[in-house]
Design a protein around this motif. Structure first.
Motif, mmCIF file in Angstrom:
data_model
loop_
_atom_site.group_PDB
_atom_site.id
_atom_site.type_symbol
_atom_site.label_atom_id
_atom_site.label_comp_id
_atom_site.label_asym_id
_atom_site.label_seq_id
_atom_site.Cartn_x
_atom_site.Cartn_y
_atom_site.Cartn_z
ATOM 1 N N GLY A 41 40.529 79.817 -41.981
ATOM 2 C CA GLY A 41 41.898 79.605 -41.546
ATOM 3 C C GLY A 41 42.891 80.524 -42.213
ATOM 4 N N ARG A 127 45.190 81.711 -33.654
ATOM 5 C CA ARG A 127 46.008 82.098 -34.811
ATOM 6 C C ARG A 127 46.522 83.516 -34.622
ATOM 7 N NH1 ARG A 127 44.778 83.646 -40.439
ATOM 8 N NH2 ARG A 127 42.552 83.634 -39.905
ATOM 9 N N SER A 142 50.559 84.039 -40.960
ATOM 10 C CA SER A 142 49.983 83.651 -39.677
ATOM 11 C C SER A 142 50.533 82.313 -39.219
ATOM 12 C CB SER A 142 48.452 83.576 -39.781
ATOM 13 O OG SER A 142 48.049 82.533 -40.650
ATOM 14 N N ARG A 144 49.204 79.236 -36.547
ATOM 15 C CA ARG A 144 48.097 78.756 -35.723
ATOM 16 C C ARG A 144 48.589 77.635 -34.822
ATOM 17 N NH1 ARG A 144 44.624 74.436 -35.681
ATOM 18 N NH2 ARG A 144 42.552 74.798 -34.789
ATOM 19 N N SER A 197 50.586 72.492 -42.636
ATOM 20 C CA SER A 197 50.041 72.156 -41.324
ATOM 21 C C SER A 197 50.449 70.749 -40.925
ATOM 22 C CB SER A 197 48.505 72.275 -41.333
ATOM 23 O OG SER A 197 47.942 71.350 -42.249
#
Length: 309
Positions: A41, A127, A142, A144, A197
């Protein structure tokens, strides 16, 4: 049933290891210009990069109840495939197998009153990655966008009645996911990672929709030797109120209306490069529970086999 599932998971892991342990044309570190042991990730992209992760996780929670605390011990084995379509676009797919064991009456002298094994909710995501330079980047950021899919089946007992929510292998809900990640690589041996997240269930196949979860992580990774990297940092997680259907028995009563909670605690780990593109990573966290919560989270541990090419 549990032992059979564990045996199958171990056999699958061994088989896939043998299949994917073949030499590749160029190592992933050579292609992206960084030897940082970044987790799944957060990997640095290059067009055509593939990564397969086989992970096993373990966790426990204790729910306070007037009739006796309820201990839930869980684990999951997941296969995650990550593919870089371009230098800036990465897609991922994860499929988990969940194991649950519930003990009522407290951790000392309690009795096991439920167990389950089943396919969990698969996760799919895209992503988008920005780096300050294509080869050997110093900064990477990044975003996602993804979702968990209601792929888990509703497990039932011998009487045909659905098992309680705590024993279900997944939420059985469509839940959008958003993750923001930043990586700073100030040197060839040190890297810093920050991520945030969130997951919020929208539509479920069961009466209870499940809880929204927000998780933040701040980690420092240091390459101690040519093959060994260590990591340490903080993990914070917040879980929203969970509204569930009423249950008749005592064990299910502990699942009802768990309430919101937040935890924060240290996280540590080690990554060992077995070969050029094969690594084994182990991480563990011990959260400190916020006062007043009905649910006490225990430690979490994860063991991951990573194969890059």
């Amino acid at each position: 049933m549990l032992s059979a599932a564990l045996s199958a998971a171990l056999s699958t892991t061994l088989l896939m290891t043998l299949l994917w342990a073949a030499p590749s044309a160029a190592c992933a570190a050579c292609a992206c210009g960084s030897t940082a042991a970044l987790p799944v990730g957060a990997e640095l992209p290059f067009a055509g990069r593939w990564r397969v992760a086989l992970s096993t996780q373990a966790f426990s929670t204790t729910t306070a109840d007037p009739l006796g605390d309820v201990l839930l011990q869980g684990g999951s084995s997941a296969v995650t495939i990550v593919a870089a379509v371009t230098d800036a676009v990465i897609v991922d797919l994860s499929v988990p197998l969940s194991l649950r064991l519930r003990r009522t009456g407290g951790t000392n002298g309690g009795s096991i009153d439920g167990r389950s094994v089943g396919l969990g909710d698969a996760a799919l995501g895209v992503r988008l990655v920005w780096t300050d330079r294509t080869f050997g980047p110093r900064f990477a950021a990044s975003i996602r966008l993804g979702a968990t899919l209601p792929t888990s089946l509703t497990l039932t007992g011998s009487s045909g009645t659905p098992l309680s929510t705590s024993l279900q292998p997944g939420a059985g809900a469509l839940a959008p996911q958003l993750q923001l990640t930043g990586v700073w690589l100030p040197s060839s041996t040190v890297s810093l990672l920050a991520s945030l997240s969130g997951t919020a269930p929208l539509v479920g196949l069961r009466d209870d929709l499940g809880a929204a979860v927000v998780e933040g992580r701040l980690v420092a990774l240091v390459r101690a030797t040519q093959r060994v990297s260590v990591r340490g940092g903080l993990l914070a997680r917040g879980v929203s109120n969970t509204v569930m259907a009423d249950h008749a028995d005592h064990a299910d009563h502990a699942d009802h209306d768990r309430g919101a909670r937040a935890v924060i605690g240290p996280e540590a780990g080690i990554t060992i490069d077995v070969d050029t593109d094969i690594a084994v990573a182990a991480t563990a966290s011990v959260p400190v529970v916020a006062p007043g919560g009905a649910v006490t989270e225990g430690g979490r541990a994860e063991l991951t086999l990573l194969v890059d090419w």
